[in-house]
Each structure stands twice: as C-alpha cells, then as structure tokens.
Design a protein around this motif. Sequence first.
Motif, short mmCIF file in Angstrom:
data_model
loop_
_atom_site.label_atom_id
_atom_site.label_comp_id
_atom_site.label_asym_id
_atom_site.label_seq_id
_atom_site.Cartn_x
_atom_site.Cartn_y
_atom_site.Cartn_z
N ASP A 1 -6.14 4.75 3.50
CA ASP A 1 -5.20 3.63 3.91
C ASP A 1 -5.75 2.77 4.43
O ASP A 1 -5.83 1.31 3.95
CB ASP A 1 -3.70 4.16 3.71
CG ASP A 1 -3.39 4.05 2.59
OD1 ASP A 1 -3.88 4.10 1.45
OD2 ASP A 1 -2.39 5.14 2.89
N HIS B 1 -6.46 9.38 -1.29
CA HIS B 1 -6.39 10.07 -1.07
C HIS B 1 -6.14 11.94 -1.82
O HIS B 1 -5.40 12.62 -2.18
CB HIS B 1 -4.44 10.92 -0.94
CG HIS B 1 -4.54 9.24 -0.27
ND1 HIS B 1 -4.69 8.60 1.11
CD2 HIS B 1 -3.39 7.91 -0.28
CE1 HIS B 1 -4.04 7.56 1.46
NE2 HIS B 1 -3.09 7.24 0.46
N ASN C 1 0.94 -1.07 0.11
CA ASN C 1 0.21 0.03 0.20
C ASN C 1 1.01 0.98 -0.21
O ASN C 1 0.54 2.13 -0.83
CB ASN C 1 -0.55 -0.21 1.08
CG ASN C 1 -1.65 1.28 1.50
OD1 ASN C 1 -0.99 2.41 2.09
ND2 ASN C 1 -2.25 1.36 0.87
N HIS D 1 -3.66 3.72 -6.17
CA HIS D 1 -4.54 4.95 -5.03
C HIS D 1 -4.76 6.27 -4.99
O HIS D 1 -5.53 6.56 -4.52
CB HIS D 1 -3.95 3.26 -4.27
CG HIS D 1 -3.32 4.19 -3.27
ND1 HIS D 1 -1.93 3.84 -3.15
CD2 HIS D 1 -3.86 4.81 -1.67
CE1 HIS D 1 -1.95 4.08 -2.45
NE2 HIS D 1 -2.77 4.82 -1.01
N ILE E 1 -3.44 10.30 6.55
CA ILE E 1 -2.60 9.52 5.21
C ILE E 1 -3.66 8.16 5.24
O ILE E 1 -4.51 6.90 5.18
CB ILE E 1 -1.52 9.88 4.34
CG1 ILE E 1 -1.56 11.10 3.70
CG2 ILE E 1 -0.90 8.62 3.09
CD1 ILE E 1 -2.17 11.71 2.90
FE LIG Z 1 -2.32 5.79 0.58
#
Ligand SMILES: [Fe+2]
Length: 334
Positions: A292, A172, A161, A167, A288
Amino acid sequence: MTNPGVFADLPALRACWHPVGFAAALRDAPVSADLLGEPLVLWRDSDGSVRAMSDVCVHRGTALSLGTISGDQIVCPYHGWRYGADGRCVAIPQLADPGRVPAKARVAAFRAQERYGLIWVALQEPRWPLPEVPQLDDSGWALVSAGPYSWECDAARQVENFTDFGHFPWVHPGLLGDPDRPVVPRHDVATEGHVLRYTIVRPEAPNSDDFPVFANETAGPPERRSRYELHLPYTIALWLGWGGEKGMVYFFASQPVAADRCIGYVVIGRNYNLGQNDEVIRDFEDTIFGQDQVVVESQRPDRVPFDLAAELHLKFDAVAVAYRKAMRANGLAA
Ligand SMILES: [Fe+2]
Ligand code: FES
C-alpha cells in the motif's frame, strides 16, 4: 505558497484523541512523538501512568525526551530542570534555593491515556471518546500488534487506503483480493455524527500457504463478511467473519504526525488460531502495508482533498465520499 483547497484542519484536530505509540514501547525512559506538528515527550510516572507534555524545555528549548525520569518528575538533560506531570517546573538546580521557581517556568501538559495497547493523546478537551471494541478487552481473544507504519502522506490518505475496496485485487492480488473478481459489491454507508458504519460481503483470495492468517475454508468461493466502524478522524474498527464462530477484529488508527506525515498502528484480535506465532500475522501486515505504501505515497496531493469536486468518485467509492462529507460536516477539514 499554500495549496488552495479543503484539507484536514490541524487546529480542529487538536480536540480529538490520537494514537502516539504502542504502550509496550514506553517503559522507563521518556520517548518523543510528534502530533499535529507538536513535539511531545511521553513518559510514565511512578505508578506507570502515561504522561504527555511539550518536548521543548522552557529554558533553552532542549528536548525533554533526551532527559531522565526521577519518580514523578522528568529531568531536562541540559541543565537538570525538573518538571512535574502537570508541566510545572519544580526545581532549578542552578539557584541557591532550587525551589524558587518563577511561575513562567512550565511547559504544556496534555491528556493521555492507554487503551487497546496504544497510547492516546488529545491536545485539547476531546470531543468524542475512543471507539468501544469489547473483543480487544476480552481474554478469550488473542491480540497481536503490527506496525508502526510511518508514511509520507496525511493520516486521511492512510485511513482511506485501509478502507478502499477497489484496490484489493490490484495492490494485494492473492492476499486480500482476487484479480478475477474485481467488482466491488454494493455497500451503503450510514453516518451518525462522527461515526461511519458499513458492511460488505466481499470475495477474497483463498488463504495463502505463505500467510495462513484468516479463518475461511478452502472449499468453494471464499467470502468474507466485514463490518466497519470508521470513527472520525482516523480510527477504524473492522469485524471480520466467515459465517461461523470464528471472528477477527482489525483495529487501525493513524497518528497525524504533521500535515503530510502519519504513522499507522494495527491491533488485531482473533478467537481462533490462539497459539499461532505473532510473527505470522505481523509478516502478513508488513507485506500488505508495504504494498500500500508505494501507491499511497505516490498520490497527489499528499493530503486528502476534502472538496468532493477535487477527485473523481464513483459509486463504489461510497466510503471515501461519506468520509470526506463527514470530516467537513464535523469541522475537521476546512
Ligand atoms: Fe491495501
Ligand atoms: S534547556 Fe532544559 S534545563 Fe536548560
């Protein structure tokens, strides 16, 4: 019933350094930490050196981490047996002669070191040293730690990740990615032994007013140069630049707590904004990592399947493909 498939090989991972906590969090009381399913007690001896041992007293299985430190010994909270840093029991107070300790009275002791603001433990002779990140030892750089981030997934999911480029605009938006520019720029991964190297020039979101963390200018489409080193199994060093003198280093390492649990640690260095309050970067990272965590903990299986046929990889997933190949090639997934 075990899952069929190729997953991280916990016994093989014993011969690697892993982070087990922030060094600043370990002071004069022992602390417990789990590594690869093994309960550990961490403590500091009289000169401040970090010690790591099994957290299970050989007498009745009590957690030594509930005990106390006495000079260079740790004292079990239940019956006061005293252990030295090599794991050997040196005194049993219930005996008329407390020093007549049977040879079997000992617990396993492990290699431990302190570096980059973290405590590292290897349960067996480590195959590789820690990555070299000179900026984190440079007094001209200011360091901030963020985390720990405790997630319900394996450490490989957390590592993938951290370095997943696709992503950013989705998870984000406005912070790390621009939803109007979702295309992942071309990047090649060079694998050398247990280290993956790759560089990417990526469009990014302008520095937000909420989190003035990065050094990019506001004029023109912002671009960020990111040079990565991924050191197997679970450590990433990332150097960020914006084409000038200003630089930032992200150091990320994940602790494999158990097959399906991990804890991430972040240490960030920068040579600008030196006087900025640490909370600005910490709040940004907490935001963040919180974004995630929701998506990563939803992934099934909760461990990275290292068989390349197990998930669908496209060209922009080059890092995950190289990571999965390298973990298998190095015998860390089976
Ligand atoms: Fe991330
Ligand atoms: S359980 Fe540790 S001394 Fe008895």
